[in-house]
Design a protein around this motif. Sequence first.
Motif, PDB file in Angstrom:
ATOM      1  N   GLN A 215      44.292 -26.173   6.603  1.00 27.92           N
ATOM      2  CA  GLN A 215      44.932 -26.781   7.772  1.00 27.92           C
ATOM      3  C   GLN A 215      44.058 -27.869   8.374  1.00 27.92           C
ATOM      4  OE1 GLN A 215      47.917 -26.424   8.588  1.00 27.92           O
ATOM      5  NE2 GLN A 215      48.671 -24.348   8.371  1.00 27.92           N
ATOM      6  N   SER A 216      42.748 -27.613   8.436  1.00 24.60           N
ATOM      7  CA  SER A 216      41.830 -28.598   8.998  1.00 24.60           C
ATOM      8  C   SER A 216      41.761 -29.848   8.129  1.00 24.60           C
ATOM      9  CB  SER A 216      40.439 -27.980   9.158  1.00 24.60           C
ATOM     10  OG  SER A 216      39.509 -28.931   9.620  1.00 24.60           O
ATOM     11  N   ALA A 217      41.676 -29.676   6.814  1.00 19.88           N
ATOM     12  CA  ALA A 217      41.599 -30.818   5.909  1.00 19.88           C
ATOM     13  C   ALA A 217      42.883 -31.639   5.955  1.00 19.88           C
ATOM     14  CB  ALA A 217      41.339 -30.331   4.485  1.00 19.88           C
ATOM     15  N   PHE A 218      44.029 -30.962   6.085  1.00 24.58           N
ATOM     16  CA  PHE A 218      45.299 -31.682   6.171  1.00 24.58           C
ATOM     17  C   PHE A 218      45.339 -32.529   7.442  1.00 24.58           C
ATOM     18  CE2 PHE A 218      49.730 -32.214   7.272  1.00 24.58           C
ATOM     19  CZ  PHE A 218      50.314 -32.554   6.062  1.00 24.58           C
ATOM     20  N   ALA A 219      44.907 -31.948   8.559  1.00 25.77           N
ATOM     21  CA  ALA A 219      44.917 -32.696   9.820  1.00 25.77           C
ATOM     22  C   ALA A 219      43.960 -33.895   9.756  1.00 25.77           C
ATOM     23  CB  ALA A 219      44.542 -31.773  10.974  1.00 25.77           C
ATOM     24  N   ARG A 220      42.840 -33.758   9.048  1.00 22.43           N
ATOM     25  CA  ARG A 220      41.877 -34.860   8.903  1.00 22.43           C
ATOM     26  C   ARG A 220      42.325 -35.865   7.851  1.00 22.43           C
ATOM     27  NH1 ARG A 220      38.299 -30.696   7.917  1.00 22.43           N
ATOM     28  NH2 ARG A 220      37.835 -31.620   5.866  1.00 22.43           N
ATOM     29  N   GLU A 221      43.365 -35.509   7.084  1.00 22.11           N
ATOM     30  CA  GLU A 221      43.823 -36.320   5.954  1.00 22.11           C
ATOM     31  C   GLU A 221      42.690 -36.486   4.946  1.00 22.11           C
ATOM     32  OE1 GLU A 221      45.532 -39.904   7.484  1.00 22.11           O
ATOM     33  OE2 GLU A 221      47.248 -38.856   8.387  1.00 22.11           O
ATOM     34  N   ASP A 222      41.984 -35.384   4.704  1.00 19.53           N
ATOM     35  CA  ASP A 222      40.842 -35.369   3.798  1.00 19.53           C
ATOM     36  C   ASP A 222      41.335 -34.988   2.402  1.00 19.53           C
ATOM     37  OD1 ASP A 222      38.495 -34.942   2.410  1.00 19.53           O
ATOM     38  OD2 ASP A 222      37.475 -33.956   4.080  1.00 19.53           O
ATOM     39  N   TYR A 223      41.659 -35.993   1.609  1.00 23.75           N
ATOM     40  CA  TYR A 223      42.215 -35.756   0.283  1.00 23.75           C
ATOM     41  C   TYR A 223      41.209 -35.061  -0.631  1.00 23.75           C
ATOM     42  CZ  TYR A 223      46.244 -38.730   1.398  1.00 23.75           C
ATOM     43  OH  TYR A 223      47.378 -39.244   1.953  1.00 23.75           O
ATOM     44  N   LYS A 228      39.861 -29.849  -3.601  1.00 24.29           N
ATOM     45  CA  LYS A 228      38.965 -28.725  -3.887  1.00 24.29           C
ATOM     46  C   LYS A 228      39.586 -27.392  -3.487  1.00 24.29           C
ATOM     47  CE  LYS A 228      34.687 -28.945  -2.829  1.00 24.29           C
ATOM     48  NZ  LYS A 228      33.433 -29.108  -2.054  1.00 24.29           N
ATOM     49  N   LEU A 229      40.419 -27.401  -2.438  1.00 25.28           N
ATOM     50  CA  LEU A 229      40.955 -26.161  -1.885  1.00 25.28           C
ATOM     51  C   LEU A 229      42.253 -25.716  -2.545  1.00 25.28           C
ATOM     52  CD1 LEU A 229      40.343 -27.007   1.888  1.00 25.28           C
ATOM     53  CD2 LEU A 229      38.988 -25.459   0.461  1.00 25.28           C
ATOM     54  N   GLY A 230      42.960 -26.635  -3.191  1.00 30.77           N
ATOM     55  CA  GLY A 230      44.254 -26.303  -3.767  1.00 30.77           C
ATOM     56  C   GLY A 230      44.378 -26.747  -5.208  1.00 30.77           C
ATOM     57  N   THR A 231      45.427 -26.289  -5.855  1.00 30.25           N
ATOM     58  CA  THR A 231      45.710 -26.704  -7.225  1.00 30.25           C
ATOM     59  C   THR A 231      46.203 -28.153  -7.217  1.00 30.25           C
ATOM     60  OG1 THR A 231      48.010 -25.955  -7.093  1.00 30.25           O
ATOM     61  CG2 THR A 231      46.351 -24.352  -7.827  1.00 30.25           C
ATOM     62  N   PRO A 232      46.157 -28.842  -8.360  1.00 29.75           N
ATOM     63  CA  PRO A 232      46.677 -30.221  -8.407  1.00 29.75           C
ATOM     64  C   PRO A 232      48.131 -30.319  -7.951  1.00 29.75           C
ATOM     65  CG  PRO A 232      45.365 -29.763 -10.364  1.00 29.75           C
ATOM     66  CD  PRO A 232      45.488 -28.457  -9.631  1.00 29.75           C
ATOM     67  N   GLU A 233      48.945 -29.299  -8.274  1.00 32.74           N
ATOM     68  CA  GLU A 233      50.343 -29.339  -7.850  1.00 32.74           C
ATOM     69  C   GLU A 233      50.467 -29.286  -6.336  1.00 32.74           C
ATOM     70  OE1 GLU A 233      54.552 -26.869  -8.376  1.00 32.74           O
ATOM     71  OE2 GLU A 233      52.710 -26.127  -9.304  1.00 32.74           O
ATOM     72  N   VAL A 234      49.769 -28.362  -5.689  1.00 28.21           N
ATOM     73  CA  VAL A 234      49.808 -28.265  -4.232  1.00 28.21           C
ATOM     74  C   VAL A 234      49.283 -29.555  -3.603  1.00 28.21           C
ATOM     75  CG1 VAL A 234      48.714 -27.130  -2.268  1.00 28.21           C
ATOM     76  CG2 VAL A 234      49.751 -25.757  -4.060  1.00 28.21           C
ATOM     77  N   MET A 235      48.225 -30.104  -4.192  1.00 25.86           N
ATOM     78  CA  MET A 235      47.663 -31.348  -3.675  1.00 25.86           C
ATOM     79  C   MET A 235      48.698 -32.472  -3.708  1.00 25.86           C
ATOM     80  SD  MET A 235      45.352 -33.158  -2.388  1.00 25.86           S
ATOM     81  CE  MET A 235      45.253 -34.924  -2.140  1.00 25.86           C
TER      82      MET A 235
END
Length: 329
Positions: A215-223, A228-235
Amino acid sequence: MLKLKSLRLLAATLALGFSAALVTVDYADARRGGGFGSRGTRTYSTPAPTQTAPSAAPIQRSTTQPGQQGAPAAGARQQGAQAGGLFGGMGRGLMGGLLLGGLFGMLLGTGFGGMAGFLGLLLQVGAIILVVMLVRRMLAARRQQPAAATASGAPAPGQGMTQNRSALDMGKGFGLGGGASAADTRPANAMGENDLVGITPRDLDVFEQLLIQVQSAFAREDYAALRKLGTPEVMSYFAEELSQNATNGLKNEVTDLKLLQGDLSEAWREGDTDYATVAMRYEMRDVMRDRATGALREGDTEEMVEVTEIWTFQRERGGDWKLSAIQDA
């Protein structure tokens, strides 16, 4: 005649507002959008019910083809018919079409049969809503009966972990427990066939941290962090959503996230890959701001929003857990 025109204008305005509200719900559902990613061979089957989430909406977007896994389970088809809330799916389309059709007819002086027809429509809509609510409650109660029936024998899915971990640290994290040490590798539950991996309290702590980090990385728009946190599909789905926000001139802001309750639904192994599906209820401050000015566009900075979702994680043998799917409860 003037009074009648005024009443028709007022009714048209109300109908337009209602139609706009339906469009807003559509946008919010798309922005929140659970129902994406992959759960291996269980992608199109319904996760086992838990205390946190007795039911789950089906996965709607996935690179896993349904034909490869066979037809969805009956429970998944039943959930699919209910996805999208009270005005979800076909119901929302029919309701929106009815209102818009009546709106244009009203502007021409014929829609809804005047004010009497409009009031009659509202009564019909209210009756339909009541019927839908009653049916949904009956279906929910029926789905919960199998879990209650297991109370005298083996614990229902999720209950074993909740009871075993509650003595560790009451009131925090998964299963009302949390803070297990790295050396603690005891099984976290007694779920039998629903846990074929042997999920430990340490794994549950990792899931809680991944919730916060994603959630934090999404809010920061940290691709980079999301990769690193999700699979390529989720990314790919996250990138699509972030791109849509940027196109609309919006930026998501998430703060004060806290896990309120969580429990394990099921865990299994496919070849060298482990999967774990967990239900999580959490709260946060979630708003949308203007990218250029920072002005508040959606949400309330003083309001804590509560969300219940089902997240699935996967790991290769000896590797780290990564987010592989999200479903709405």
